[in-house]
Motif scaffolding. Structure first.
Motif, mmCIF file in Angstrom:
data_model
loop_
_atom_site.group_PDB
_atom_site.id
_atom_site.type_symbol
_atom_site.label_atom_id
_atom_site.label_comp_id
_atom_site.label_asym_id
_atom_site.label_seq_id
_atom_site.Cartn_x
_atom_site.Cartn_y
_atom_site.Cartn_z
ATOM 1 N N PRO A 136 0.791 -1.049 0.056
ATOM 2 C CA PRO A 136 -0.310 -0.058 -0.119
ATOM 3 C C PRO A 136 0.968 1.367 -0.109
ATOM 4 O O PRO A 136 1.722 1.366 0.639
ATOM 5 N N MET A 137 0.508 2.289 -0.960
ATOM 6 C CA MET A 137 1.096 3.541 -1.046
ATOM 7 C C MET A 137 0.238 4.680 -0.362
ATOM 8 O O MET A 137 -1.160 4.532 -0.581
ATOM 9 N N THR A 138 0.704 5.888 -0.294
ATOM 10 C CA THR A 138 -0.124 6.958 -0.192
ATOM 11 C C THR A 138 0.246 8.072 -0.934
ATOM 12 O O THR A 138 1.654 8.033 -1.724
ATOM 13 N N ARG A 139 -0.809 9.153 -1.479
ATOM 14 C CA ARG A 139 -0.174 9.963 -2.380
ATOM 15 C C ARG A 139 -0.895 11.367 -1.729
ATOM 16 O O ARG A 139 -1.924 11.330 -1.161
ATOM 17 N N THR A 140 0.052 12.434 -1.734
ATOM 18 C CA THR A 140 -0.570 13.748 -1.360
ATOM 19 C C THR A 140 -1.076 14.645 -2.521
ATOM 20 O O THR A 140 -0.214 14.456 -3.696
ATOM 21 N N ARG A 141 -1.953 15.318 -2.325
ATOM 22 C CA ARG A 141 -2.349 16.478 -3.555
ATOM 23 C C ARG A 141 -2.848 17.575 -2.654
ATOM 24 O O ARG A 141 -3.287 17.544 -1.611
ATOM 25 N N ASN A 142 -2.907 18.512 -3.458
ATOM 26 C CA ASN A 142 -3.570 19.952 -2.970
ATOM 27 C C ASN A 142 -4.634 20.168 -3.564
ATOM 28 O O ASN A 142 -5.074 20.046 -4.865
ATOM 29 N N ASN A 143 -5.700 20.627 -2.811
ATOM 30 C CA ASN A 143 -7.197 21.265 -3.442
ATOM 31 C C ASN A 143 -7.498 22.622 -2.979
ATOM 32 O O ASN A 143 -6.908 22.956 -1.676
ATOM 33 N N SER A 144 -8.089 23.200 -3.673
ATOM 34 C CA SER A 144 -8.370 24.661 -3.454
ATOM 35 C C SER A 144 -9.647 24.823 -2.375
ATOM 36 O O SER A 144 -10.563 23.775 -2.360
ATOM 37 N N ALA A 145 -9.349 25.515 -1.340
ATOM 38 C CA ALA A 145 -10.618 25.885 -0.488
ATOM 39 C C ALA A 145 -11.160 27.366 -0.448
ATOM 40 O O ALA A 145 -10.180 28.159 -0.694
ATOM 41 N N ILE A 146 -12.317 27.779 0.003
ATOM 42 C CA ILE A 146 -12.714 28.867 0.253
ATOM 43 C C ILE A 146 -13.472 28.878 1.563
ATOM 44 O O ILE A 146 -14.151 27.917 2.134
ATOM 45 N N HIS A 147 -13.116 30.067 2.312
ATOM 46 C CA HIS A 147 -13.767 30.278 3.556
ATOM 47 C C HIS A 147 -14.453 31.701 3.501
ATOM 48 O O HIS A 147 -13.751 32.830 3.494
#
Length: 151
Positions: free
Chosen positions: A131-142
């Motif tokens: 098993p492996m993990t992968r990180t990614r970025n996602n935009s958010a608004i507040h």
């Protein structure tokens, strides 16, 4: 001359570098051999006046919840949060709240980037894949929706 691409196609190759938890060098991954499991985003502090918008819940229900918090909940401000695809919905909810108040409400928006983690699990556990993990970025608004202080 290049061929036209459909909107869903990407110029990226099908295999992508993946970082395992134990080693840092990139490993080539065959998408057929692994199942992608997306983890839930890290939980932000949940206050009574926070509203986390998603794409699964009905728009009108989310809007009604926000109106109820502002009018009947005794809050002078709420914070509407949206992640990824739900950013447009969060903006629409904030604008609908402002329009329905005849301009009495004001908005203050902040954007951020949230790091998400995906798990890649091997399809066949008998083979040598781990098993492996992968990180990614996602935009958010507040978006802070509030009644200004009377002068």
């Amino acid at each position: 001359m290049t061929e036209p691409r459909s909107p869903g196609m990407s110029s990226m190759p099908q295999t992508a570098p993946v970082h395992t938890e134990s080693t840092s060098p990139a490993v080539e991954m065959d998408p057929v051999e692994y199942t992608l499991r997306k983890r839930l985003p890290r939980k932000l502090p949940k206050r009574r006046n926070d509203v986390y918008v998603n794409m699964k819940t009905d728009f009108r229900a989310q809007l009604a919840r926000c109106q109820k918090l502002l009018e009947g909940g005794g809050h002078r401000e709420i914070c509407v949060h949206g992640l990824g695809l739900a950013i447009n919905r969060a903006i629409n909810i904030a604008l609908q709240l402002q329009a329905s108040s005849q301009g009495a409400l004001q908005l203050a928006a902040n954007t951020s980037t949230v790091e998400l983690v995906d798990d890649l699990e091997p399809e066949d556990p008998d083979e040598a894949g781990e098993p492996m993990t992968r990180t990614r970025n996602n935009s958010a608004i507040h978006i802070k929706v509030f009644y200004p202080d009377p002068q």
